[in-house]
Design an enzyme around this catalytic site. Sequence first.
Site, PDB file in Angstrom:
ATOM      1  CE  LYS A  13    -142.022-112.909  16.224  1.00  0.00           C
ATOM      2  NZ  LYS A  13    -140.618-112.589  16.497  1.00  0.00           N
ATOM      3  NE  ARG A  88    -140.990-109.280  11.347  1.00  0.00           N
ATOM      4  CZ  ARG A  88    -140.794-110.578  11.475  1.00  0.00           C
ATOM      5  NH1 ARG A  88    -141.671-111.428  11.001  1.00  0.00           N
ATOM      6  NH2 ARG A  88    -139.709-111.036  12.082  1.00  0.00           N
ATOM      7  NE  ARG A 127    -132.891-118.358  15.239  1.00  0.00           N
ATOM      8  CZ  ARG A 127    -133.987-117.618  15.072  1.00  0.00           C
ATOM      9  NH1 ARG A 127    -135.082-117.888  15.763  1.00  0.00           N
ATOM     10  NH2 ARG A 127    -133.982-116.593  14.244  1.00  0.00           N
ATOM     11  NE  ARG A 160    -133.816-117.168  10.585  1.00  0.00           N
ATOM     12  CZ  ARG A 160    -134.913-116.653  11.134  1.00  0.00           C
ATOM     13  NH1 ARG A 160    -135.713-117.416  11.854  1.00  0.00           N
ATOM     14  NH2 ARG A 160    -135.228-115.383  10.974  1.00  0.00           N
ATOM     15  NE  ARG A 171    -133.917-111.085  12.106  1.00  0.00           N
ATOM     16  CZ  ARG A 171    -133.658-112.288  12.618  1.00  0.00           C
ATOM     17  NH1 ARG A 171    -132.413-112.744  12.665  1.00  0.00           N
ATOM     18  NH2 ARG A 171    -134.625-113.030  13.077  1.00  0.00           N
TER      19      ARG A 171
HETATM   20  P1  AMP Z   1    -138.786-114.325  11.155  1.00  0.00           P
HETATM   21  O1  AMP Z   1    -138.525-115.749  10.840  1.00  0.00           O
HETATM   22  O2  AMP Z   1    -140.185-114.088  11.674  1.00  0.00           O
HETATM   23  O3  AMP Z   1    -137.743-113.736  12.070  1.00  0.00           O
HETATM   24  O4  AMP Z   1    -138.714-113.521   9.771  1.00  0.00           O
HETATM   25  C1  AMP Z   1    -137.524-113.484   9.024  1.00  0.00           C
HETATM   26  C2  AMP Z   1    -137.579-112.355   8.011  1.00  0.00           C
HETATM   27  O5  AMP Z   1    -138.678-112.567   7.111  1.00  0.00           O
HETATM   28  C3  AMP Z   1    -137.812-110.959   8.578  1.00  0.00           C
HETATM   29  O6  AMP Z   1    -136.623-110.362   9.054  1.00  0.00           O
HETATM   30  C4  AMP Z   1    -138.366-110.245   7.336  1.00  0.00           C
HETATM   31  O7  AMP Z   1    -137.341-109.952   6.420  1.00  0.00           O
HETATM   32  C5  AMP Z   1    -139.236-111.326   6.706  1.00  0.00           C
HETATM   33  N1  AMP Z   1    -140.625-111.269   7.231  1.00  0.00           N
HETATM   34  C6  AMP Z   1    -141.269-112.210   7.938  1.00  0.00           C
HETATM   35  N2  AMP Z   1    -142.514-111.825   8.230  1.00  0.00           N
HETATM   36  C7  AMP Z   1    -142.664-110.590   7.700  1.00  0.00           C
HETATM   37  C8  AMP Z   1    -143.734-109.646   7.684  1.00  0.00           C
HETATM   38  N3  AMP Z   1    -144.897-109.883   8.287  1.00  0.00           N
HETATM   39  N4  AMP Z   1    -143.519-108.476   7.023  1.00  0.00           N
HETATM   40  C9  AMP Z   1    -142.361-108.213   6.398  1.00  0.00           C
HETATM   41  N5  AMP Z   1    -141.312-109.048   6.395  1.00  0.00           N
HETATM   42  C10 AMP Z   1    -141.453-110.238   7.029  1.00  0.00           C
END
Ligand code: AMP
Length: 217
Positions: A13, A88, A127, A160, A171
């Site tokens: 994404k 989400r 990653r 990360r 996740r």
């Molecule tokens: P990402 O970088 O998009 O994979 O997001 C990393 C983490 O941030 C996720 O696993 C969630 O813990 C948190 N996160 C990011 N976006 C959201 C969202 N829209 N709602 C809830 N948690 C989020």
Amino acid sequence: MRLIMLGAPGTGKGTQGKILSAYYGIPNISTGDILRSAIEKGTELGQQAEQYMDKGELVPDGLMIGLIEERLLDDDCKNGFILDGFPRTVKQAIALDRHCQQNKNCVDFVIGLELDENKIVKRLTSRRVCRTCGKDYNLVTNPPPSDNKCVVCGGEIVQRADDTEATVRNRLKVYHEKTKPLQEYYQKKGKLKIFNSDGKIDEIQREIRVFLDEVKN
Ligand code: AMP
């Protein structure tokens, strides 16, 4: 152009969203990046979010909705935006619809990305990212330089905290329970188009753009 990038973690994404963002000249808004930067800076938002992120859980809807509503009012969103990682949950999607209707900037299309789960786990556990500018590396396909310094900004390249195998699996579980239902939500609105993200970055980008060029007029 107002887009949502929808897909499990590791489906690309962010990668595809950033290229689209440069092409259309609109911001790519990654809620994950916003939260990681808040953690790095030690803000109150960061302190609240960290405990959820480290376990691969979602940050509570209330926090996320407030954050994105504020961000979408910024000037740079006037001509469009790309949402990467938001919504989400169905609750977030409903709040986004309400906000966008009020501000007359409704989402045009939802770009869904899909990839086999074993490949996702492999992609995410290998990653690595620059702590400073967020540039992505991959131990297999795009290894970091031997001095472990980012080629763009010289920052330190790290894994990360949520890219370890156990957290990645959680996740994915959370994705299936809470986020996957959004496919149906946007399908019903006629806004969803799904792409297979098992391929070269450029090729997938080309397919997305062909679709957007076709539908945007
Ligand atoms: P990402 O970088 O998009 O994979 O997001 C990393 C983490 O941030 C996720 O696993 C969630 O813990 C948190 N996160 C990011 N976006 C959201 C969202 N829209 N709602 C809830 N948690 C989020």
